[in-house]
Structure formats: structure tokens, C-alpha cells
Design a protein around this motif. Structure first.
Motif, short mmCIF file in Angstrom:
data_model
loop_
_atom_site.label_atom_id
_atom_site.label_comp_id
_atom_site.label_asym_id
_atom_site.label_seq_id
_atom_site.Cartn_x
_atom_site.Cartn_y
_atom_site.Cartn_z
N GLN A 180 0.85 -1.20 0.00
CA GLN A 180 0.00 0.00 0.00
C GLN A 180 0.88 1.24 0.00
N LEU A 181 0.50 2.19 -0.85
CA LEU A 181 1.24 3.45 -0.97
C LEU A 181 0.30 4.58 -0.60
N VAL A 182 0.75 5.45 0.27
CA VAL A 182 -0.07 6.58 0.70
C VAL A 182 0.69 7.88 0.43
N GLU A 183 0.12 8.69 -0.48
CA GLU A 183 0.72 9.98 -0.81
C GLU A 183 0.15 11.08 0.07
N SER A 184 0.94 12.10 0.24
CA SER A 184 0.49 13.29 0.98
C SER A 184 1.32 14.48 0.52
N GLY A 185 0.87 15.66 0.91
CA GLY A 185 1.63 16.87 0.62
C GLY A 185 1.09 17.74 -0.48
N GLY A 186 0.05 17.26 -1.16
CA GLY A 186 -0.53 18.08 -2.21
C GLY A 186 -1.27 19.28 -1.63
N THR A 229 4.49 7.04 1.37
CA THR A 229 4.97 6.05 2.32
C THR A 229 4.42 4.67 1.96
N ALA A 230 5.30 3.69 1.97
CA ALA A 230 4.95 2.33 1.55
C ALA A 230 4.85 1.40 2.74
N PHE A 284 0.68 10.72 -8.55
CA PHE A 284 0.60 9.34 -8.08
C PHE A 284 1.98 8.78 -7.83
N CYS A 285 2.08 8.00 -6.79
CA CYS A 285 3.31 7.29 -6.44
C CYS A 285 3.23 5.86 -6.98
N ASN A 286 4.36 5.36 -7.45
CA ASN A 286 4.41 4.00 -7.99
C ASN A 286 5.62 3.27 -7.42
N GLN A 346 -3.10 6.31 -4.17
CA GLN A 346 -4.40 6.85 -4.56
C GLN A 346 -4.30 8.24 -5.15
N GLY A 347 -3.16 8.87 -5.02
CA GLY A 347 -2.93 10.19 -5.61
C GLY A 347 -3.12 11.32 -4.63
N THR A 348 -2.42 12.41 -4.90
CA THR A 348 -2.58 13.63 -4.13
C THR A 348 -2.62 14.79 -5.13
N GLU A 349 -3.55 15.69 -4.91
CA GLU A 349 -3.79 16.73 -5.90
C GLU A 349 -2.93 17.97 -5.66
N VAL A 350 -2.36 18.46 -6.74
CA VAL A 350 -1.57 19.69 -6.72
C VAL A 350 -2.26 20.71 -7.61
#
Length: 119
Positions: free
Chosen positions: A3-9, A23-24, A94-96, A111-115
Motif C-alpha cells: 500500500q502506498l499513501v501519498e500526501s503533501g498536495g 509512504t509504503a 501518483f506514487c508507484n 491513490q494520488g494527491t492533488e496539486v
């Protein structure tokens, strides 16, 4: 399964900066090549940057010199530092995570984070 969780957008003015994090949930994070992709409304997802398990980095021409990808294997986290942002950088990022195991390609997405970049 990773599982990958993006943040910071978020919302930033043109010329500003943001740092994205991903973070993975895997103890083998250091073995994965990590990448950032983005998708703007009505456009296809495009590759932005990649960092290998050996910390080699590559960037799309559109972000070279402005974005920096890095990783902290102690935190299972990859970062994308984005400077000198332009309105055309606005997208969902998106993180991969990718690696090969016994010849099989494993690939996971966040799941993506919007900028959003205002002119």
C-alpha cells in the motif's frame, strides 16, 4: 500487496514549492524502484520522476531542474520536492513502486494527491 499513501498536495501559487511524500507498507521498500506520475484533467497519466533502489534518478524533461526525487529507506518513504511550480504542473500526482521477483514484475500505485497551481 504493497500500500502506498501519498500526501503533501495542495494549492500553491506559481513559482512556489511543495513537497510530496509517499509512504509504503512493506519491509522490502529498499528493493523497489519508486516513481512519481501525474495526471491532469482530460490528459493521460505521465511519468515525472524515478529513483531506483540504487538511488539513480531520472526526470521528465518538463520538470528537470525544478523537481527532485529522493528516498528515505528508514522511513519507507519517497519524496518529490517541487520548486518553481507552473500552472501546467497542476495535476493529481501518483506514487508507484516497482520491482521484479523471479522475473515477474510487481507494480503498485497510490491513490494520488492533488496539486493545484494558481497563476
Amino acid at each position: 500487496q504493497v500500500q502506498l499513501v501519498e500526501s503533501g498536495g495542495g494549492l500553491v501559487q506559481a513559482g512556489g514549492s511543495l513537497r510530496l511524500s509517499c509512504t509504503a507498507s512493506t519491509s522490502t521498500f529498499s528493493l523497489y524502484a519508486m516513481g512519481w506520475y501525474r495526471q491532469a484533467p482530460g490528459k493521460q497519466r505521465e511519468w515525472v520522476a524515478k529513483i531506483t533502489s540504487g538511488r539513480n534518478t531520472n526526470y521528465a524533461d518538463s520538470v528537470k531542474g525544478r523537481f527532485t526525487i529522493s528516498r528515505d529507506n528508514t522511513k519507507n518513504t519517497v519524496y518529490l520536492q517541487m520548486n518553481s511550480l507552473k500552472p501546467e504542473d497542476a495535476a493529481v500526482y501518483f506514487c508507484n513502486a516497482e520491482r521484479r521477483v523471479l522475473g515477474n514484475a510487481l507494480s503498485y500505485w497510490g491513490q494520488g494527491t492533488e496539486v493545484t497551481v494558481s497563476a
